[in-house]
Design an enzyme around this catalytic site. Structure first.
Site, PDB file in Angstrom:
ATOM      1  N   HIS A   9       0.822  -1.210   0.000  1.00 29.33           N
ATOM      2  CA  HIS A   9       0.000   0.000   0.000  1.00 29.33           C
ATOM      3  C   HIS A   9       0.861   1.269   0.000  1.00 29.33           C
ATOM      4  CE1 HIS A   9       0.989   0.993   4.176  1.00 29.33           C
ATOM      5  NE2 HIS A   9       0.899  -0.310   4.420  1.00 29.33           N
ATOM      6  N   GLU A  82      -2.379  -6.836   7.730  1.00 32.45           N
ATOM      7  CA  GLU A  82      -1.063  -6.658   8.343  1.00 32.45           C
ATOM      8  C   GLU A  82      -1.013  -7.374   9.686  1.00 32.45           C
ATOM      9  OE1 GLU A  82       1.919  -6.619   8.202  1.00 32.45           O
ATOM     10  OE2 GLU A  82       2.544  -4.586   7.666  1.00 32.45           O
TER      11      GLU A  82
END
Length: 216
Positions: A9, A82
């Site tokens: 990202h 994550e």
């Protein structure tokens, strides 16, 4: 052959401040959106069949920017989230030193051995990320896939393929919106064709200190 393009990202304010960033849903900042636009241009001619993304907004927005106006399905997958940093989430290195003495330096030197209070180990991240990755590869056999996720998650997948020890995790950093590419053969073979490529992102958009303590 199934080809998986893996993109981290774009930058968030927590990345810029070098805060520990796990499951907290921090959005892209302006630099992060610019980085995602650079990745979108670099991948504009890739004929993606499907896009998978972590459900966290920084990954999902990056995926949407790369997709652009193309009619490509986008699938959220929790397995690509994550690492859960538990009580560490959101702290700077200096705050970590004050609250959890010695733990940040241990995190930097031996990430594979770290056990976070209320969080995950990288071994646990690798297990659930690899399960999600293999399910995706089998489901999308023969297709070209874009996977947008996080450094910790993507790194554990690549380390599984490469056979690297998790304590070496930070020796192979993946910058914001950097690209990795994995080619998966029908017989189960895996080949890492690219790892951390970011030549399409101009220097002004790259962090001067990509990971770790900010030094004056």
């Amino acid at each position: 052959m199934t080809t998986v393009y893996m993109v981290r990202h774009g930058e968030t304010d927590w990345n810029g401040a070098h805060r520990m960033q796990g499951r907290s849903d921090i959005p892209l900042n302006e630099r992060g959106r610019e980085q995602a636009s650079c990745a979108a241009k670099a991948l504009a001619d890739v004929p993606f069949d499907v896009i998978y993304t972590s459900p966290l907004s920084r990954a999902e927005k990056t995926a949407e920017i790369i997709r652009g106006k193309r009619n490509i399905p986008l699938i959220e997958e929790k397995g690509f989230m994550e690492i859960d940093l538990g009580k560490w989430d959101g702290h700077t290195p200096d705050e970590m030193d004050a609250l959890y003495p010695g733990q940040y330096d241990f995190w930097r030197s031996s990430p594979g051995d770290v056990h976070i209070d209320g969080g995950e180990t990288f071994r646990q991240v690798q297990e659930r990320a690899w399960k999600a990755f293999m399910a995706m590869v089998h489901r999308e056999e023969g297709k070209t896939v874009l996977l947008v996720s996080h450094m910790g998650c993507l790194s554990t997948i690549l380390f599984k393929i490469a056979g690297y020890p998790l304590n070496d995790l930070w020796k192979h950093p993946i910058g914001n919106c950097a690209l990795c590419r994995v080619e998966a053969g029908a017989e189960g073979s895996m080949h890492i064709a690219e790892w951390g490529r970011d030549d399409y992102i101009p220097g002004r958009l790259k962090m001067k200190v990509p990971f770790g303590r900010v030094k004056d």
